[in-house]
Design a protein around this motif. Structure first.
Motif, PDB file in Angstrom:
ATOM      1  N   UNK A 190       0.826  -1.205   0.000  1.00  0.00           N
ATOM      2  CA  UNK A 190       0.000   0.000   0.000  1.00  0.00           C
ATOM      3  C   UNK A 190       0.858   1.253   0.000  1.00  0.00           C
ATOM      4  N   UNK A 191       1.975   1.198   0.702  1.00  0.00           N
ATOM      5  CA  UNK A 191       2.894   2.341   0.703  1.00  0.00           C
ATOM      6  C   UNK A 191       3.591   2.481  -0.641  1.00  0.00           C
ATOM      7  N   UNK A 192       3.848   1.344  -1.301  1.00  0.00           N
ATOM      8  CA  UNK A 192       4.485   1.398  -2.610  1.00  0.00           C
ATOM      9  C   UNK A 192       3.633   2.161  -3.622  1.00  0.00           C
ATOM     10  N   UNK A 193       2.321   2.082  -3.483  1.00  0.00           N
ATOM     11  CA  UNK A 193       1.441   2.807  -4.391  1.00  0.00           C
ATOM     12  C   UNK A 193       1.508   4.311  -4.149  1.00  0.00           C
TER      13      UNK A 193
ATOM     14  N   UNK B 173      -0.448  -6.543 -18.027  1.00  0.00           N
ATOM     15  CA  UNK B 173      -0.019  -7.225 -16.801  1.00  0.00           C
ATOM     16  C   UNK B 173      -0.765  -6.683 -15.587  1.00  0.00           C
ATOM     17  N   UNK B 174      -0.968  -5.363 -15.550  1.00  0.00           N
ATOM     18  CA  UNK B 174      -1.689  -4.763 -14.429  1.00  0.00           C
ATOM     19  C   UNK B 174      -3.145  -5.243 -14.393  1.00  0.00           C
ATOM     20  N   UNK B 175      -3.801  -5.230 -15.549  1.00  0.00           N
ATOM     21  CA  UNK B 175      -5.200  -5.655 -15.595  1.00  0.00           C
ATOM     22  C   UNK B 175      -5.338  -7.132 -15.229  1.00  0.00           C
ATOM     23  N   UNK B 176      -4.433  -7.958 -15.739  1.00  0.00           N
ATOM     24  CA  UNK B 176      -4.482  -9.387 -15.458  1.00  0.00           C
ATOM     25  C   UNK B 176      -4.169  -9.662 -13.982  1.00  0.00           C
ATOM     26  N   UNK B 177      -3.289  -8.828 -13.385  1.00  0.00           N
ATOM     27  CA  UNK B 177      -2.887  -9.027 -11.997  1.00  0.00           C
ATOM     28  C   UNK B 177      -3.841  -8.396 -10.998  1.00  0.00           C
ATOM     29  N   UNK B 178      -4.755  -7.555 -11.464  1.00  0.00           N
ATOM     30  CA  UNK B 178      -5.605  -6.776 -10.554  1.00  0.00           C
ATOM     31  C   UNK B 178      -6.344  -7.616  -9.511  1.00  0.00           C
ATOM     32  N   UNK B 179      -6.922  -8.766  -9.864  1.00  0.00           N
ATOM     33  CA  UNK B 179      -7.606  -9.551  -8.825  1.00  0.00           C
ATOM     34  C   UNK B 179      -6.711  -9.910  -7.643  1.00  0.00           C
ATOM     35  N   UNK B 180      -5.433 -10.175  -7.929  1.00  0.00           N
ATOM     36  CA  UNK B 180      -4.511 -10.474  -6.832  1.00  0.00           C
ATOM     37  C   UNK B 180      -4.022  -9.202  -6.143  1.00  0.00           C
ATOM     38  N   UNK B 181      -3.740  -8.157  -6.938  1.00  0.00           N
ATOM     39  CA  UNK B 181      -3.234  -6.918  -6.351  1.00  0.00           C
ATOM     40  C   UNK B 181      -4.241  -6.285  -5.405  1.00  0.00           C
ATOM     41  N   UNK B 182      -5.531  -6.420  -5.734  1.00  0.00           N
ATOM     42  CA  UNK B 182      -6.574  -5.829  -4.897  1.00  0.00           C
ATOM     43  C   UNK B 182      -7.231  -6.851  -3.962  1.00  0.00           C
ATOM     44  N   UNK B 183      -6.538  -8.008  -3.794  1.00  0.00           N
ATOM     45  CA  UNK B 183      -6.894  -8.995  -2.780  1.00  0.00           C
ATOM     46  C   UNK B 183      -8.219  -9.713  -3.026  1.00  0.00           C
ATOM     47  N   UNK B 184      -8.713  -9.680  -4.266  1.00  0.00           N
ATOM     48  CA  UNK B 184      -9.887 -10.494  -4.578  1.00  0.00           C
ATOM     49  C   UNK B 184      -9.505 -11.973  -4.685  1.00  0.00           C
TER      50      UNK B 184
ATOM     51  N   UNK C 119       1.652 -21.472  -8.433  1.00  0.00           N
ATOM     52  CA  UNK C 119       0.252 -21.514  -8.039  1.00  0.00           C
ATOM     53  C   UNK C 119       0.006 -20.510  -6.913  1.00  0.00           C
ATOM     54  N   UNK C 120      -1.098 -19.770  -7.027  1.00  0.00           N
ATOM     55  CA  UNK C 120      -1.517 -18.888  -5.935  1.00  0.00           C
ATOM     56  C   UNK C 120      -2.299 -19.679  -4.901  1.00  0.00           C
ATOM     57  N   UNK C 121      -3.139 -20.585  -5.375  1.00  0.00           N
ATOM     58  CA  UNK C 121      -3.890 -21.517  -4.520  1.00  0.00           C
ATOM     59  C   UNK C 121      -3.753 -22.902  -5.134  1.00  0.00           C
ATOM     60  N   UNK C 122      -4.450 -23.859  -4.574  1.00  0.00           N
ATOM     61  CA  UNK C 122      -4.359 -25.217  -5.114  1.00  0.00           C
ATOM     62  C   UNK C 122      -4.964 -25.320  -6.508  1.00  0.00           C
ATOM     63  N   UNK C 123      -5.852 -24.399  -6.844  1.00  0.00           N
ATOM     64  CA  UNK C 123      -6.551 -24.497  -8.133  1.00  0.00           C
ATOM     65  C   UNK C 123      -6.312 -23.296  -9.051  1.00  0.00           C
ATOM     66  N   UNK C 124      -5.544 -22.324  -8.611  1.00  0.00           N
ATOM     67  CA  UNK C 124      -5.399 -21.097  -9.390  1.00  0.00           C
ATOM     68  C   UNK C 124      -3.927 -20.711  -9.504  1.00  0.00           C
ATOM     69  N   UNK C 125      -3.530 -20.374 -10.735  1.00  0.00           N
ATOM     70  CA  UNK C 125      -2.165 -19.922 -10.966  1.00  0.00           C
ATOM     71  C   UNK C 125      -2.019 -18.466 -10.538  1.00  0.00           C
TER      72      UNK C 125
END
Length: 492
Positions: A163-166, A406-417, A439-445
């Motif tokens: 959050x500080x990095x932003x 990359x930002x749009x694709x990463x947004x769900x992870x960056x914004x903690x969804x 892998x981010x989770x057992x079923x999601x990269x």
């Protein structure tokens, strides 16, 4: 002495570059510089422009050499202070246990600021009265980029949370916004002119955005700085993407300087009026038309339709004369402004490209240093400032298409969804030496372009993966030039 021996083992202090890395950097540097070198002969610059372009080239060469040397000095200092990390992409191999110096981006940042100061002096000395108007832009660029280097190094030392990095780039952009003295008026794209109607300045197709333009600049520099930081994770990627974009900016600057003429701006002396019929192409001059109309009035009287038509011809000629002068003045002003803006942008982009190539000599696979947030903030801020003050922010957005994706694709992870681990790096198969998507989770990269490329292309070596991502970057920059060419006269 122990630190120096470790640095030598890691390839930092010895000055001996691996043969494969050296060949890669020679080839990469040649590909970055070749397009500009091909365009350079068409520049035909004279006087101040020629001297300033020569000065920029000389300072850039010195900046490259200084960066190559200073990176070694900085890395020894950071190792001595315990600022080092381990290459996670080599975990489980002997290279994964080597301490790699961090915050190496401090070296190119310092060299760049010194180079920019020299070029500011050269621009003001060689550019005359016209260059004096760019003093504020020079100072704002120095303050903004210097602030970005400082805050990036603070991040490397204190390891600020995301959050500080932003917020960091937002603070760094304040000097640019507070000292910006340029216009907030834009040329409205042709498809939108009818929609805007009366909001467009009378007949000039211009629209003053006011505070909205400041908000746009603020968001653009924040995005540029963070996008380099987000699109990272493998050796050479941060510096490589920055170098490709910088090479595209330098090419754009040089090609625009060549197309807008030399020190006097564009050549408009042979042009006609907007209607396509210049005053010199009419059968009679304005004075001859007035004489003809007066003679007809004496013979036929003022009520004759022929006499009235003759005087209307005089009025049309007067209007065309006025319009022709206005068009010529507008072309000269626009051409001169564009010329000076791209000359200023060249002063920003060329030494940055040189410093980045100097850093890549150490950061290319297998990396001997980590560039750190010092470089990513510095790189993104420099490119953003060059695009804004050079008045080609729309083209810069196209150059940043991989970062946007990359930002749009990463947004769900960056914004903690979606769950976001601290590191979203690929995983290494030590048996084959190939990287696999993590892998981010057992079923999601993990959701970023680095892992997406591995899912599309299959397992890759780290070097080959970086080359593939930089190829995408180069393709988007080429697309930017193609769109500029195709949309000229259509979009604006």
């Amino acid at each position: 002495m122990a630190l120096e021996r470790e640095a030598d083992d890691n390839g930092v202090g010895s000055g001996v570059v691996d043969a494969e890395r050296q060949w890669d950097m020679v080839l990469f540097g040649a590909l970055c510089l070749l397009p500009t070198l091909l365009v350079l002969p068409s520049l035909n610059a004279r006087g101040a422009t020629r001297h300033l372009v020569g000065t920029v080239a000389a300072v850039s060469v010195l900046a490259y050499a200084a960066t190559v040397y200073l990176v070694r000095v900085v890395t020894l200092a950071t190792l001595r202070r315990g600022m080092f990390g381990y290459d996670i992409n080599k975990k489980g191999t002997p290279a994964g246990s080597v301490r790699v110096p961090e915050a190496a981006g401090l070296a190119p940042g310092c060299v760049y600021l010194a180079s920019l100061t020299v070029l500011q002096c050269a621009h003001l000395l060689l550019g005359g009265q016209v260059a004096a108007h760019w003093a504020v832009e020079h100072n704002s660029a120095l303050a903004t980029i210097g602030f970005a280097v400082f805050l990036g190094f603070v991040d490397d030392v204190l390891d600020l949370p995301w959050r500080a990095k932003m917020i960091v780039p937002a603070c760094a952009s304040l000097p640019l916004l507070l000292s910006y003295a340029g216009s907030t008026t834009i040329l409205v794209p042709r498809p939108l002119r009818r929609l805007l109607g009366e909001a467009v300045t009378g007949g000039a197709d211009l629209l003053d955005l006011g505070a909205v333009y400041y908000a746009y600049m603020f968001l653009l520099v924040i995005f540029c700085a963070n996008s380099i930081n987000i699109h990272a994770g493998i050796n050479g990627l941060e510096a490589g993407q920055s170098a490709v974009i910088a090479a595209a900016v330098v090419l754009l600057n040089v090609s625009t300087l060549a197309s807008t003429g030399t020190d006097t701006g564009v050549d408009v002396g042979s042009g006609g009026s907007e209607t396509g019929v210049g005053p010199g192409k009419l059968a009679m001059s304005r004075e001859e038309l007035v004489t003809r109309a007066e003679a007809l009035r004496k013979v036929l009287g003022g009520g004759s339709s022929i006499v009235q038509a003759a005087f209307r011809d005089v009025e049309v000629m007067a209007a065309r004369d006025t319009r022709h002068v206005e068009v010529m003045a507008a072309q000269l002003e626009a051409g001169g402004t564009m010329h000076e803006a791209h000359l200023f942008s060249l002063c920003l982009a060329a030494p940055f490209l040189a410093c980045t190539l100097g850093l890549m000599a150490h950061n290319w696979y297998p990396s001997k240093v980590f560039v750190g947030d010092t470089f990513t903030y510095f790189a993104g801020m420099t490119l953003g400032v060059a695009g804004i003050l050079g008045h080609f922010s729309e083209t810069l957005v196209i150059f940043f298409l991989p970062q946007i994706a990359n930002f749009l694709y990463s947004s769900p992870q960056l914004f903690k969804f979606v769950h976001c681990p601290r590191h979203r790096l690929p995983t290494l198969d030590t048996a084959t030496g190939l990287l696999h998507p993590s892998m981010a989770t057992e079923t999601r990269y993990n959701m970023n372009l680095v892992n997406l490329f591995l899912r599309i292309l299959g397992p890759q070596t780290e070097r080959r993966l970086c080359v593939a991502l930089l190829t995408l970057q180069a393709a988007c920059c080429a697309a930017g030039f193609a769109l500029r060419h195709m949309l000229t006269g259509v979009w604006k």
